[in-house]
Motif scaffolding. Structure first.
Motif, PDB file in Angstrom:
ATOM      1  N   GLU A  77       0.880  -1.442  -0.440  1.00 51.91           N
ATOM      2  CA  GLU A  77       0.198  -0.080   0.029  1.00 51.91           C
ATOM      3  C   GLU A  77       1.153   1.196  -0.206  1.00 51.91           C
ATOM      4  OE1 GLU A  77      -3.064   0.239   3.119  1.00 51.91           O
ATOM      5  OE2 GLU A  77      -3.423  -1.860   2.918  1.00 51.91           O
ATOM      6  N   ARG A  78       2.138   1.270   0.343  1.00 50.53           N
ATOM      7  CA  ARG A  78       3.379   2.017  -0.072  1.00 50.53           C
ATOM      8  C   ARG A  78       2.855   2.764  -1.788  1.00 50.53           C
ATOM      9  NH1 ARG A  78       7.173  -0.840   3.878  1.00 50.53           N
ATOM     10  NH2 ARG A  78       5.578  -1.261   5.451  1.00 50.53           N
ATOM     11  N   THR A  79       1.659   3.638  -1.824  1.00 48.58           N
ATOM     12  CA  THR A  79       2.025   4.197  -3.344  1.00 48.58           C
ATOM     13  C   THR A  79       2.618   5.375  -3.705  1.00 48.58           C
ATOM     14  OG1 THR A  79      -0.533   4.114  -3.255  1.00 48.58           O
ATOM     15  CG2 THR A  79       0.972   2.212  -4.210  1.00 48.58           C
ATOM     16  N   ALA A  80       2.691   6.451  -4.361  1.00 52.54           N
ATOM     17  CA  ALA A  80       2.815   7.599  -4.585  1.00 52.54           C
ATOM     18  C   ALA A  80       0.754   8.257  -4.347  1.00 52.54           C
ATOM     19  CB  ALA A  80       3.146   7.582  -6.047  1.00 52.54           C
ATOM     20  N   PRO A  81      -0.372   7.208  -4.414  1.00 50.16           N
ATOM     21  CA  PRO A  81      -1.573   8.109  -4.622  1.00 50.16           C
ATOM     22  C   PRO A  81      -1.475   8.457  -3.229  1.00 50.16           C
ATOM     23  CG  PRO A  81      -1.015   7.082  -6.606  1.00 50.16           C
ATOM     24  CD  PRO A  81      -0.276   6.449  -5.602  1.00 50.16           C
ATOM     25  N   ARG A  82      -1.363   6.959  -2.206  1.00 49.46           N
ATOM     26  CA  ARG A  82      -1.553   6.936  -1.185  1.00 49.46           C
ATOM     27  C   ARG A  82      -0.534   7.941  -0.456  1.00 49.46           C
ATOM     28  NH1 ARG A  82      -4.608   4.682   2.921  1.00 49.46           N
ATOM     29  NH2 ARG A  82      -4.678   1.966   2.011  1.00 49.46           N
ATOM     30  N   THR A 119       0.318  21.248  -3.092  1.00 51.04           N
ATOM     31  CA  THR A 119       0.762  21.279  -4.586  1.00 51.04           C
ATOM     32  C   THR A 119       2.067  20.801  -4.675  1.00 51.04           C
ATOM     33  OG1 THR A 119      -1.470  21.398  -5.011  1.00 51.04           O
ATOM     34  CG2 THR A 119       0.758  21.450  -6.813  1.00 51.04           C
ATOM     35  N   GLU A 120       2.919  21.717  -4.035  1.00 49.27           N
ATOM     36  CA  GLU A 120       4.633  21.487  -4.593  1.00 49.27           C
ATOM     37  C   GLU A 120       4.858  20.422  -3.199  1.00 49.27           C
ATOM     38  OE1 GLU A 120       5.402  25.182  -3.102  1.00 49.27           O
ATOM     39  OE2 GLU A 120       5.226  26.912  -4.908  1.00 49.27           O
ATOM     40  N   ALA A 121       4.432  20.387  -1.856  1.00 49.92           N
ATOM     41  CA  ALA A 121       4.709  19.311  -1.358  1.00 49.92           C
ATOM     42  C   ALA A 121       3.856  17.473  -1.574  1.00 49.92           C
ATOM     43  CB  ALA A 121       4.272  19.342   0.062  1.00 49.92           C
ATOM     44  N   GLU A 122       3.022  17.535  -2.476  1.00 45.35           N
ATOM     45  CA  GLU A 122       2.926  16.452  -3.249  1.00 45.35           C
ATOM     46  C   GLU A 122       3.974  16.101  -4.115  1.00 45.35           C
ATOM     47  OE1 GLU A 122      -0.854  17.090  -4.285  1.00 45.35           O
ATOM     48  OE2 GLU A 122      -1.562  17.043  -2.034  1.00 45.35           O
ATOM     49  N   ALA A 123       4.579  17.123  -4.618  1.00 43.51           N
ATOM     50  CA  ALA A 123       5.528  16.871  -5.545  1.00 43.51           C
ATOM     51  C   ALA A 123       6.403  16.452  -5.498  1.00 43.51           C
ATOM     52  CB  ALA A 123       5.495  17.987  -6.258  1.00 43.51           C
ATOM     53  N   LEU A 124       7.093  16.707  -4.316  1.00 45.21           N
ATOM     54  CA  LEU A 124       8.560  16.399  -3.023  1.00 45.21           C
ATOM     55  C   LEU A 124       8.444  15.318  -2.958  1.00 45.21           C
ATOM     56  CD1 LEU A 124       8.790  19.405  -1.430  1.00 45.21           C
ATOM     57  CD2 LEU A 124      10.402  18.501  -3.349  1.00 45.21           C
ATOM     58  N   VAL A 125       7.013  15.270  -2.474  1.00 42.82           N
ATOM     59  CA  VAL A 125       6.652  13.617  -1.550  1.00 42.82           C
ATOM     60  C   VAL A 125       6.793  12.022  -3.231  1.00 42.82           C
ATOM     61  CG1 VAL A 125       4.643  12.244  -0.813  1.00 42.82           C
ATOM     62  CG2 VAL A 125       4.921  13.577   0.042  1.00 42.82           C
ATOM     63  N   GLU A 126       5.981  12.934  -4.161  1.00 34.39           N
ATOM     64  CA  GLU A 126       5.981  11.451  -5.289  1.00 34.39           C
ATOM     65  C   GLU A 126       7.287  11.838  -6.158  1.00 34.39           C
ATOM     66  OE1 GLU A 126       2.832  11.492  -8.956  1.00 34.39           O
ATOM     67  OE2 GLU A 126       3.517  13.685  -8.569  1.00 34.39           O
ATOM     68  N   ARG A 127       8.099  12.953  -6.562  1.00 36.59           N
ATOM     69  CA  ARG A 127       9.362  12.538  -6.100  1.00 36.59           C
ATOM     70  C   ARG A 127      10.044  11.390  -5.655  1.00 36.59           C
ATOM     71  NH1 ARG A 127      12.144  17.791  -7.276  1.00 36.59           N
ATOM     72  NH2 ARG A 127      11.465  17.686  -9.761  1.00 36.59           N
ATOM     73  N   TRP A 128      10.278  11.677  -5.044  1.00 35.96           N
ATOM     74  CA  TRP A 128      10.713  10.602  -3.216  1.00 35.96           C
ATOM     75  C   TRP A 128      10.563   8.836  -4.428  1.00 35.96           C
ATOM     76  CZ3 TRP A 128       8.746   6.814   0.534  1.00 35.96           C
ATOM     77  CH2 TRP A 128       9.434   6.081   0.962  1.00 35.96           C
ATOM     78  N   PHE A 129       9.441   8.396  -5.398  1.00 36.90           N
ATOM     79  CA  PHE A 129       8.797   6.808  -5.131  1.00 36.90           C
ATOM     80  C   PHE A 129      10.081   6.883  -6.908  1.00 36.90           C
ATOM     81  CE2 PHE A 129       5.184   7.596  -2.822  1.00 36.90           C
ATOM     82  CZ  PHE A 129       5.407   6.760  -2.417  1.00 36.90           C
ATOM     83  N   THR A 130      10.037   8.258  -7.005  1.00 37.71           N
ATOM     84  CA  THR A 130      11.330   7.365  -8.116  1.00 37.71           C
ATOM     85  C   THR A 130      13.239   7.539  -8.069  1.00 37.71           C
ATOM     86  OG1 THR A 130      12.289   9.693  -8.459  1.00 37.71           O
ATOM     87  CG2 THR A 130       9.757   9.359  -9.415  1.00 37.71           C
ATOM     88  N   LEU A 131      13.043   7.364  -6.991  1.00 33.71           N
ATOM     89  CA  LEU A 131      14.545   7.586  -5.576  1.00 33.71           C
ATOM     90  C   LEU A 131      14.847   6.094  -4.820  1.00 33.71           C
ATOM     91  CD1 LEU A 131      14.960  11.720  -4.866  1.00 33.71           C
ATOM     92  CD2 LEU A 131      15.667  10.236  -6.385  1.00 33.71           C
ATOM     93  N   GLU A 132      13.743   5.830  -4.601  1.00 35.69           N
ATOM     94  CA  GLU A 132      13.030   4.900  -3.500  1.00 35.69           C
ATOM     95  C   GLU A 132      12.631   4.133  -4.160  1.00 35.69           C
ATOM     96  OE1 GLU A 132      15.839   4.727   0.252  1.00 35.69           O
ATOM     97  OE2 GLU A 132      14.658   6.953   0.645  1.00 35.69           O
ATOM     98  N   ASP A 133      12.246   2.708  -3.611  1.00 31.25           N
ATOM     99  CA  ASP A 133      10.858   2.224  -3.380  1.00 31.25           C
ATOM    100  C   ASP A 133      10.623   1.586  -2.063  1.00 31.25           C
ATOM    101  OD1 ASP A 133       9.311   0.224  -3.937  1.00 31.25           O
ATOM    102  OD2 ASP A 133      10.398  -1.369  -5.306  1.00 31.25           O
ATOM    103  N   PRO A 134       9.792   2.317  -1.404  1.00 36.35           N
ATOM    104  CA  PRO A 134       9.200   1.194  -0.379  1.00 36.35           C
ATOM    105  C   PRO A 134       8.881   0.776   0.098  1.00 36.35           C
ATOM    106  CG  PRO A 134       7.759   3.436  -1.346  1.00 36.35           C
ATOM    107  CD  PRO A 134       8.520   3.285  -2.143  1.00 36.35           C
TER     108      PRO A 134
END
Length: 300
Positions: A77-82, A119-134
């Motif tokens: 359940e550790r997805t970008a939308p979540r 929205t800027e905070a959400e973009a930072l959170v979403e970018r994390w998923f391109t750097l690590e796989d939770p």
């Protein structure tokens, strides 16, 4: 303390004022403050002068909270939308604990400023998923408070964003940064905080972390460093020297400003001599140098 029946006007404000005490420990942030500007260290640690909340720093706090809370969910359940869906709720929690943060956004724009910021905070959170796989991570610690006392008596403390431990026992320390990665010539300064944490872990657990990892969400970069014992011993010597300088300034009351381009972001220009200001009266007792040399009063 005077009771309400015989209160002196202004007594409540005096009771609420922070009490100045001599520094007793060192964190990465306060060590960096002293290296940047000793007077800034004094204003923050000894005088405890208030500072206005910053939109950038608050966004960092929010993003850290979201990434911490995401690991409360099962791996699948550790997805970008979540993660993005956690942003509004974590902002509400942050605002509840610090109502003054509401002043960061204008009240007369219909909430547009806050919406852009979220929205800027959400973009930072979403970018994390391109750097690590939770989904492949199971941190042993999150927002982990650590504290160690060195043989010299110096206490080091801090909060580590994340600690991962491999099945083989190797330790990785991870820190999230919501800004951009520094240029290579400034990488050493960025790693200071991580080496500080590695030193504390080494002194506490007798284990040298296998990897230090800085995750820069602002630029999408990951900076890693694999420390060795010699690194940590150098950091320890540096911190001891830094602490001696802090103790000397505390005892003498001599806190020199160190002007740099960072002064433009300082909240304390009004009381800084570099900008024509006068610092508040020094709230601690100054220890004469002769007393210090002769084994006079010790730091509490």
């Amino acid at each position: 303390m005077t009771t309400s029946s015989g209160a002196v006007p202004g007594a409540a404000e005096a009771d609420a004022a922070p009490v100045a005490v001599r520094p007793s420990s060192l964190s990465p942030s306060r060590a960096s403050d002293f290296m940047q500007c000793p007077l800034l260290y004094r204003f923050r640690v000894i005088d405890k002068l208030p500072e206005k909340p910053s939109a950038a720093a608050t966004r960092g706090t929010l993003v850290h909270a979201v990434l911490e809370r995401l690991f409360d969910h099962p791996a699948d359940e550790r997805t970008a939308p979540r993660a993005k869906a956690l942003v509004p709720g974590q902002w509400d929690r942050l605002l509840e604990s610090r109502p003054e943060l509401a002043q960061l956004f204008p009240e007369d724009d219909g909430g547009a400023g806050l919406a852009r910021w979220l929205t800027e905070a959400e973009a930072l959170v979403e970018r994390w998923f391109t750097l690590e796989d939770p989904t492949r991570l199971e941190p042993v610690e999150r927002e982990f408070f650590v504290e160690a006392e060195l043989e010299s008596g110096l206490r080091l403390r801090g909060i580590i964003d994340r600690v991962d431990v491999a099945p083989t026992g190797e330790v990785r320390i991870v820190d999230y940064k919501t800004g951009k990665a520094p240029r290579p010539e400034y990488a050493e300064g960025a790693l200071f905080q991580m080496k500080f944490y590695a030193l504390v872990v080494w002194r506490l657990k007798r284990v040298v972390p296998r990897r230090l990892q800085l995750v820069y969400l602002g630029s999408g970069d990951v900076l890693t460093y694999d420390p060795v014992i010699a690194d940590l011993e150098r950091v320890e010597r540096k911190l001891h020297a830094l602490w001696e300088a802090i103790k000397e300034a505390t005892e003498s009351g001599d806190w020199r400003p160190r002007p740099t381009k960072l002064c433009g972001w300082c909240d304390h220009q009004a009381v800084c001599p570099e900008f024509g200001g006068t610092p508040p009266a020094y709230p601690l007792t100054i220890i004469p140098r002769s007393d210090v040399a002769g084994g006079g009063p010790e730091e509490s």
